[in-house]
Write a protein that holds these residues in place. Structure first.
Motif, mmCIF file in Angstrom:
data_model
loop_
_atom_site.group_PDB
_atom_site.id
_atom_site.type_symbol
_atom_site.label_atom_id
_atom_site.label_comp_id
_atom_site.label_asym_id
_atom_site.label_seq_id
_atom_site.Cartn_x
_atom_site.Cartn_y
_atom_site.Cartn_z
ATOM 1 N N VAL A 110 -14.114 -40.790 -58.474
ATOM 2 C CA VAL A 110 -14.211 -42.243 -58.573
ATOM 3 C C VAL A 110 -12.822 -42.871 -58.650
ATOM 4 O O VAL A 110 -12.515 -43.837 -57.941
ATOM 5 N N ILE A 131 -21.870 -42.061 -60.241
ATOM 6 C CA ILE A 131 -21.563 -43.161 -59.328
ATOM 7 C C ILE A 131 -21.638 -42.618 -57.906
ATOM 8 O O ILE A 131 -21.072 -41.560 -57.604
ATOM 9 N N MET A 179 -10.893 -45.428 -55.969
ATOM 10 C CA MET A 179 -10.461 -46.770 -56.369
ATOM 11 C C MET A 179 -9.010 -47.047 -56.011
ATOM 12 O O MET A 179 -8.651 -48.186 -55.712
ATOM 13 N N PHE A 232 -18.394 -50.504 -58.141
ATOM 14 C CA PHE A 232 -19.083 -49.236 -58.000
ATOM 15 C C PHE A 232 -20.586 -49.406 -58.215
ATOM 16 O O PHE A 232 -21.050 -50.380 -58.815
ATOM 17 N N VAL A 267 -18.184 -46.415 -54.314
ATOM 18 C CA VAL A 267 -17.062 -47.007 -55.039
ATOM 19 C C VAL A 267 -16.016 -47.498 -54.048
ATOM 20 O O VAL A 267 -15.815 -46.906 -52.981
#
Length: 339
Positions: free
Chosen positions: A325, A205, A329, A229, A208
């Protein structure tokens, strides 16, 4: 990485708690070329009890003594995440391969420090994201790779879970809800598996963002997370993780939408994989899991260290990406806690 010259793995396990009762450590006794020779808990009575029940010849109540036991040549760190960095550094300094539970650490920075320690010591670093080796998840990967749903467009993750039964415990005994121990809450414990598998499926990824809150006030960590993402290959993703829903809203689903169909499957509460094309469910694939859920991943580690090249699919660098990630978040929640 240096060549592992021994002809068998002789595991020492740090932190033989619940995960070691069935999921992981017993598999070390069953994989060819592998033995479990020593276990450790700070509570010596509990370490001795585990050793007796599982037929392990040695037990310790001191991590340093297990790490430096000359009979032990590979270390499995099964403690809560707050101890992962220090123990990985010590195991690497002793020249022993490291296998660590997920999430890899509390923070992305700690993950990078673990990677650095193992690279400097020239020992491999593996992480227990075992879904990368389970047959139902490998089926999902094969369906995507073979073009069963055309070109993948986006993926959606949904976890709705009633207030976790663990909150009935004394909160002090439940490390999963304390960010200073776990890094986050149940999102770190469960969402890490989902996000790591998608990294395995689509690659890293690269963008994000998210929002996280504590809505119910049951414990210090976030209890709801919403995230968006983007993978480097252009696939988009969205996820929602709520750990305070009603029982009727309970849900565990990952759905992958492509230009010619979709795949849906649970991550935790079931093993079936459904393929839907032309508006209908075309096929449902059913799977049985191994007795010890980490068996295939542990086997891949043993096989690699005993001579096959780079066959374990879950390593420090990929696991660190998952920590990054998750950290992104819930960054708004962490920032609020520190203002």
């Amino acid at each position: 990485m240096n060549k592992f010259e021994d002809k068998e793995l002789r595991w020492g396990v740090l932190g033989v708690g619940d995960v070691c009762e069935k999921k992981s450590a017993p598999a070390m006794q069953k994989v060819k070329g592998s033995k479990l020779v020593a276990v450790m808990r700070r509570n010596g009575d509990k370490a001795a009890d585990y050793a007796k029940r599982h037929g392990v010849p040695k037990w310790y109540d001191d991590a340093d003594k297990l790490i430096n036991d000359p009979e032990v040549n590979a270390i499995y760190i099964a403690t809560p995440p707050n101890a992962h960095l220090e123990l990985a550094q010590k195991a690497a300094a002793a020249g022993k391969p490291v296998y660590v539970e997920k999430p890899m650490a509390r923070t992305y920075k700690e993950c990078l420090q673990m990677i650095e320690a193992c690279e400097n010591a020239q020992v491999p670093l593996f992480v227990a994201y075992y879904r990368r080796t389970l047959p139902n998840f490998l089926k999902v990967k094969s369906l995507v790779d073979e073009g069963a749903i055309g070109v993948p467009r986006y993926v959606g993750i949904t976890i709705n879970q009633p207030r976790h039964p663990d909150v009935k415990q004394d909160p002090k005994d439940n490390w999963r809800i304390h960010p200073d121990v776990a890094g986050g809450g149940y999102f770190y414990d469960l969402g890490s598996h989902q996000l790591d598998f998608l990294d395995f499926l689509f690659g890293p990824i690269e963008e994000v963002n998210g929002q996280a809150l504590n809505q119910a006030g049951d414990y210090p960590a976030e209890d709801i997370v919403l995230g968006n993402f983007k993978f480097k290959n252009g696939v988009l993703g969205t996820g929602s993780w709520c750990f305070t829903t009603g029982e009727s809203s309970k849900k565990d689903e990952i759905k992958i939408i492509g230009s010619a169909g979709e795949i849906s499957f649970p991550c935790f509460w079931g093993t079936n994989v459904s393929l839907r094309r032309d508006g209908e469910v075309e096929q449902v694939f059913e799977f049985e899991m191994p007795e010890h859920i980490q068996y295939y991943l542990i086997k891949s580690i043993v096989d690699e260290l005993l001579g096959k090249q780079d066959i374990c699919p879950s390593r420090g660098k990929s696991a660190a990406r998952t920590n990054w990630v998750m950290e992104e978040m819930i960054s708004n929640f962490k920032n609020q806690k520190h203002t």
